[in-house]
Scaffold this motif. Structure first.
Motif, PDB file in Angstrom:
ATOM      1  N   SER A  93       0.833  -1.210   0.000  1.00  0.00           N
ATOM      2  CA  SER A  93       0.000   0.000   0.000  1.00  0.00           C
ATOM      3  C   SER A  93       0.861   1.251   0.000  1.00  0.00           C
ATOM      4  O   SER A  93       0.621   2.199  -0.763  1.00  0.00           O
ATOM      5  N   LEU A  94       1.879   1.267   0.850  1.00  0.00           N
ATOM      6  CA  LEU A  94       2.784   2.419   0.916  1.00  0.00           C
ATOM      7  C   LEU A  94       3.492   2.633  -0.416  1.00  0.00           C
ATOM      8  O   LEU A  94       3.514   3.749  -0.950  1.00  0.00           O
ATOM      9  N   ALA A  95       4.075   1.575  -0.949  1.00  0.00           N
ATOM     10  CA  ALA A  95       4.828   1.693  -2.199  1.00  0.00           C
ATOM     11  C   ALA A  95       3.929   2.147  -3.343  1.00  0.00           C
ATOM     12  O   ALA A  95       4.341   2.955  -4.190  1.00  0.00           O
ATOM     13  N   ASP A  96       2.704   1.650  -3.385  1.00  0.00           N
ATOM     14  CA  ASP A  96       1.771   2.063  -4.426  1.00  0.00           C
ATOM     15  C   ASP A  96       1.438   3.549  -4.302  1.00  0.00           C
ATOM     16  O   ASP A  96       1.340   4.261  -5.308  1.00  0.00           O
ATOM     17  N   GLU A  97       1.262   4.023  -3.078  1.00  0.00           N
ATOM     18  CA  GLU A  97       0.883   5.425  -2.870  1.00  0.00           C
ATOM     19  C   GLU A  97       2.031   6.387  -3.132  1.00  0.00           C
ATOM     20  O   GLU A  97       1.796   7.571  -3.403  1.00  0.00           O
TER      21      GLU A  97
END
Length: 333
Positions: free
Chosen positions: A164-168
């Protein structure tokens, strides 16, 4: 905005975020070979910038992930240093002499070396086993370190929120341009009110302690020749608070993680003593594209963007270039 090259700023952040596939592939390869411990090695600002990611690992992982001062590491060594060590280095220019020596030292012990920098032909980039290069002058290195340490913990089953972090993070360049715009009026007003301030007291904690240290030492002291005291909010009531007076200029750096109450406690106290307290709170900024849990993780990047605007206005009102030095890389030492 004063001294703000928007396209360069956006491209630098985007180039760091774009390293995600290479970082993830590298981490996967390193884990397949075996990693017993990780050293995050820097000098000055790049040393302190490692602390949030040492903290991230300490909160979530049983893997030893430790930050180290490059020059000290070479002198004292590290009991865990060996063939299963991964040593990570950062340098904007790729020329920091203490870091070059530290690379040589850990390689002699068999460690695998990784560097994030902006110049592929620099001494640091050519010395390490794996150099991951972003746009020149990309700063800060939080994006790369978040991806590297985050992926490492995810693959160990210790960070479920990594994807989720990397996608955001793809939203980061536009979000930080927006933060800079939001911060500009406040930054200008702060600088105008503090053009003659010759001493600051800085407070921060958790993942923002690193930036508190960095802004105190690297910006106010090194780049503006202003005296400072810096204190971790968890340590605030154990010494440095005795320096507070009615007219002490206090900067409080507040984030959105679990350590927030510690900084709240310090803020509440300093406001009882000083009449010049400025709170820089990342929670006050709109961050399009980021969930609440990930806002806390990117708080160091948000704060760096906010204070970058403050620095440019201090440079203007004090007529003191941020590039001016008396000793650093001027005299031999």
């Amino acid at each position: 905005m004063l001294g703000f090259e928007e396209n360069d700023f956006r491209n630098q952040l985007a180039s760091a975020v774009a390293l995600r596939p290479r970082i993830e592939q590298l981490v996967d390869e390193l884990l397949a070979r075996g990693v017993d411990n990780v050293l995050l090695v820097g000098a000055g600002g790049t040393y302190s910038q490692m602390w949030p990611y040492e903290l991230l690992a300490r909160e979530r992982s049983t893997l030893s992930v430790r930050s180290a001062i490059a020059a000290e590491l070479v002198v004292t060594g590290d009991a865990l240093l060996g063939e299963s060590t991964v040593a990570v280095f950062t340098s904007v220019t790729g020329t920091t002499e203490d870091v070059v020596r530290a690379i040589e030292y850990v390689q002699a012990a068999g460690a695998t070396t990784v560097a994030f920098t902006g110049y592929p032909e620099s001494p640091i980039a050519t010395a390490v086993d794996h150099a991951l290069v972003s746009e020149p002058k990309t700063w800060p290195f939080d994006m790369q370190l978040l991806l590297f340490v985050g992926r490492l913990l995810e693959r160990r089953g210790e960070f479920d929120g990594y994807a989720s972090l990397a996608d955001e993070l793809v939203n980061l360049p536009e979000a930080m341009v927006s933060v800079a715009r939001q911060a500009e009026p406040m930054a200008e007003a702060f600088a105008e009110a503090h053009r003659d301030t010759d001493y600051y007291f800085l407070i921060g904690g958790g993942p923002l302690w690193a930036f508190t240290y960095l802004y105190s030492m690297c910006i106010l002291e090194e780049m503006q020749w202003i005296r400072t005291t810096r204190v971790h909010s968890a340590e605030f009531f154990h010494g440095s608070l005795e320096l507070l007076e009615k007219d002490t200029a206090v900067l409080v750096f507040q984030g959105e993680d679990r350590t927030r109450p510690l900084t709240d406690r310090a803020e509440n106290f300093v406001k009882r003593i000083s009449e010049d307290v400025t709170v820089f709170d990342t929670r006050n900024y709109v961050l399009e594209g980021f969930s609440p849990e990930n806002r806390a993780l990117i708080a160091p990047i948000v704060l760096d963007t906010i204070m970058g605007r403050v620095s440019k206005h201090l440079e203007r009102v004090r007529d003191h270039s941020l590039d001016l030095r008396r000793y650093y890389r001027v005299l031999q030492y």
